[in-house]
Design a protein around this motif. Sequence first.
Motif: not given
Length: 154
Positions: A61-86
């Motif tokens: 839905t429009e709300a879903g698009k808005a949430l995913v557009e924000t959450a997906a890059p943030a989750l990817q960034d967090i995952g990459e940072r955790i991998d770097r720390i590891r």
Amino acid sequence: MDRDLLIHLPVIVAVARRGGFALAAAELGMSPSAVSHAVRLVEERIGQPLFARTTRSVSLTEAGKALVETAAPALQDIGERIDRIRSIKGRPSGLLRINASTIAIPLAVTPVVAVMAERYPDVTVEIFADQRLVDIVGEGFDAGIRLGEMIAQD
């Protein structure tokens, strides 16, 4: 922030990316019913449907698009940072902030930092020249170097 929302964001993103609950469940190693429950919980907490569902398809839905557009890059960034720390586990890395008197820098700090830079290339050193007696912890330093009796009593 509602922690229940945060822990379920990867599920929301996976459903959006895969276009379905079963495919997202397989990707995440969850059951389809657990994925459905997570999506339903998030939708209830935010008070908006995130997905339009039919028996054949799932779309945002429009709300879903808005949430995913924000959450997906943030989750990817967090995952990459955790991998770097590891990846640096066991190796010195990061920022070392040193506060030293002007006279101590050429005598005691520079020679040590030069050797350290060769041995530990993942460490960045910031050196602050300061004649004051400084509360190194209170001012965000990792170490303080002074010559003689120039040390704060506390």
